[in-house]
Design a protein around this motif. Structure first.
Motif, PDB file in Angstrom:
ATOM      1  N   VAL A  73       0.830  -1.201   0.000  1.00  0.00           N
ATOM      2  CA  VAL A  73       0.000   0.000   0.000  1.00  0.00           C
ATOM      3  C   VAL A  73       0.868   1.255   0.000  1.00  0.00           C
ATOM      4  O   VAL A  73       0.617   2.212  -0.752  1.00  0.00           O
ATOM      5  CB  VAL A  73      -0.960  -0.003   1.212  1.00  0.00           C
ATOM      6  CG1 VAL A  73      -1.635   1.354   1.368  1.00  0.00           C
ATOM      7  CG2 VAL A  73      -2.009  -1.099   1.067  1.00  0.00           C
ATOM      8  N   LEU A  74       1.892   1.269   0.839  1.00  0.00           N
ATOM      9  CA  LEU A  74       2.745   2.454   0.939  1.00  0.00           C
ATOM     10  C   LEU A  74       3.624   2.622  -0.294  1.00  0.00           C
ATOM     11  O   LEU A  74       3.887   3.757  -0.726  1.00  0.00           O
ATOM     12  CB  LEU A  74       3.601   2.368   2.200  1.00  0.00           C
ATOM     13  CG  LEU A  74       2.832   2.489   3.519  1.00  0.00           C
ATOM     14  CD1 LEU A  74       3.755   2.315   4.706  1.00  0.00           C
ATOM     15  CD2 LEU A  74       2.124   3.840   3.613  1.00  0.00           C
ATOM     16  N   GLU A  80       9.336   6.622  -5.182  1.00  0.00           N
ATOM     17  CA  GLU A  80      10.324   5.536  -5.174  1.00  0.00           C
ATOM     18  C   GLU A  80      11.641   5.950  -4.522  1.00  0.00           C
ATOM     19  O   GLU A  80      12.252   5.180  -3.792  1.00  0.00           O
ATOM     20  CB  GLU A  80      10.571   5.056  -6.603  1.00  0.00           C
ATOM     21  CG  GLU A  80      11.438   3.818  -6.680  1.00  0.00           C
ATOM     22  CD  GLU A  80      11.558   3.288  -8.099  1.00  0.00           C
ATOM     23  OE1 GLU A  80      12.382   2.387  -8.309  1.00  0.00           O
ATOM     24  OE2 GLU A  80      10.840   3.785  -8.987  1.00  0.00           O
ATOM     25  N   ASP A  81      12.069   7.185  -4.769  1.00  0.00           N
ATOM     26  CA  ASP A  81      13.352   7.628  -4.223  1.00  0.00           C
ATOM     27  C   ASP A  81      13.284   7.930  -2.725  1.00  0.00           C
ATOM     28  O   ASP A  81      14.308   8.196  -2.097  1.00  0.00           O
ATOM     29  CB  ASP A  81      13.868   8.858  -4.981  1.00  0.00           C
ATOM     30  CG  ASP A  81      12.917  10.046  -4.893  1.00  0.00           C
ATOM     31  OD1 ASP A  81      11.746   9.845  -4.489  1.00  0.00           O
ATOM     32  OD2 ASP A  81      13.342  11.174  -5.206  1.00  0.00           O
ATOM     33  N   GLN A  82      12.061   7.873  -2.153  1.00  0.00           N
ATOM     34  CA  GLN A  82      11.899   8.116  -0.720  1.00  0.00           C
ATOM     35  C   GLN A  82      11.416   6.859   0.032  1.00  0.00           C
ATOM     36  O   GLN A  82      11.140   6.930   1.225  1.00  0.00           O
ATOM     37  CB  GLN A  82      10.892   9.254  -0.503  1.00  0.00           C
ATOM     38  CG  GLN A  82      11.308  10.571  -1.128  1.00  0.00           C
ATOM     39  CD  GLN A  82      10.219  11.630  -1.029  1.00  0.00           C
ATOM     40  OE1 GLN A  82       9.380  11.603  -0.129  1.00  0.00           O
ATOM     41  NE2 GLN A  82      10.207  12.575  -1.960  1.00  0.00           N
ATOM     42  N   PHE A  83      11.324   5.754  -0.692  1.00  0.00           N
ATOM     43  CA  PHE A  83      10.688   4.568  -0.113  1.00  0.00           C
ATOM     44  C   PHE A  83      11.616   3.774   0.809  1.00  0.00           C
ATOM     45  O   PHE A  83      11.136   3.053   1.685  1.00  0.00           O
ATOM     46  CB  PHE A  83      10.157   3.658  -1.221  1.00  0.00           C
ATOM     47  CG  PHE A  83       9.367   2.496  -0.703  1.00  0.00           C
ATOM     48  CD1 PHE A  83       8.145   2.700  -0.080  1.00  0.00           C
ATOM     49  CD2 PHE A  83       9.854   1.204  -0.817  1.00  0.00           C
ATOM     50  CE1 PHE A  83       7.413   1.630   0.433  1.00  0.00           C
ATOM     51  CE2 PHE A  83       9.134   0.123  -0.329  1.00  0.00           C
ATOM     52  CZ  PHE A  83       7.904   0.336   0.285  1.00  0.00           C
TER      53      PHE A  83
END
Length: 204
Positions: A73-74, A80-83
């Motif tokens: 979900v998240l 993507e660059d902060q995941f």
């Protein structure tokens, strides 16, 4: 006997902390964990004795599945660059032994609103109070048995997926998630704000 009981209660209260470094192990049996949750549900108070709180205990693969759902979900909403930090946090919860989900049954709350219209705007608030009391009781019970835990709030993002996965009633509203397990590191430092700004006493 009263003094000993008070000492035990205060000890559990003082030891209860948010623990994020948890392992897939438990000093007590799954049946004992179930018994603790049954005790919490039986003896924790609720407004109008409404008993609206619902608990779901997830162990083993079911616990892992919850955090996989949360990760999916998240991942769909976090850039993507902060995941990476989010994924690391989720993995920490997945490393735990199990998770307790806290719900409120809105069907009962709505019935009470119809039954007592004078208080209809208060019942949802009181339900949150009830749920919070269950959270602290469960947390302290786990702590007293040698388990560590933290309280998370990925609702409402994961609500529908959770209810679908475990076929839960639509009227159950997810309030919090409590991953728990064997502590592998001490808790972080906790700042205690001055009590003189938080407590006032009048009279004797």
């Amino acid at each position: 006997m009263g003094t000993a009981t008070t000492t035990d209660f205060l000890s559990a209260l003082r030891q209860r902390r948010s623990l994020y470094a948890l392992q897939k192990g438990s000093p007590i049996s799954d049946e004992r964990i179930r018994q603790l949750l049954e005790e919490a549900l039986t003896h924790t108070p609720s407004a109008f004795n409404s008993q609206t709180t619902r608990l779901v205990l997830l162990l083993g693969a079911e616990h892992d599945r919850l955090w996989e759902i949360t990760r999916q979900v998240l991942k769909a909403i976090v850039p993507e660059d902060q995941f990476a930090p989010t994924n690391e946090r989720i993995q920490g919860f997945q490393n735990a032994y199990g998770t307790i989900l806290f719900f409120e049954d809105m069907a009962i709350i709505e019935h009470l609103q119809e039954q007592f219209p004078l208080y209809q705007d208060r019942f949802p608030v009181w339900a949150q109070h009830t749920n919070a009391m269950h959270q602290i009781v469960v947390w302290m019970l786990l702590e007293s048995e040698g388990l560590g835990a933290s309280l998370q709030h990925y609702n409402p993002l994961i609500d529908e997926r959770v209810k679908a996965q475990w076929n839960l009633p639509e009227s159950w509203q997810l309030v919090a998630q409590m991953p728990f397990g064997t502590p592998s590191a001490p808790p972080r430092d906790k700042e205690i704000k001055p009590l003189e700004t938080r407590l006032r006493v009048f009279g004797h």
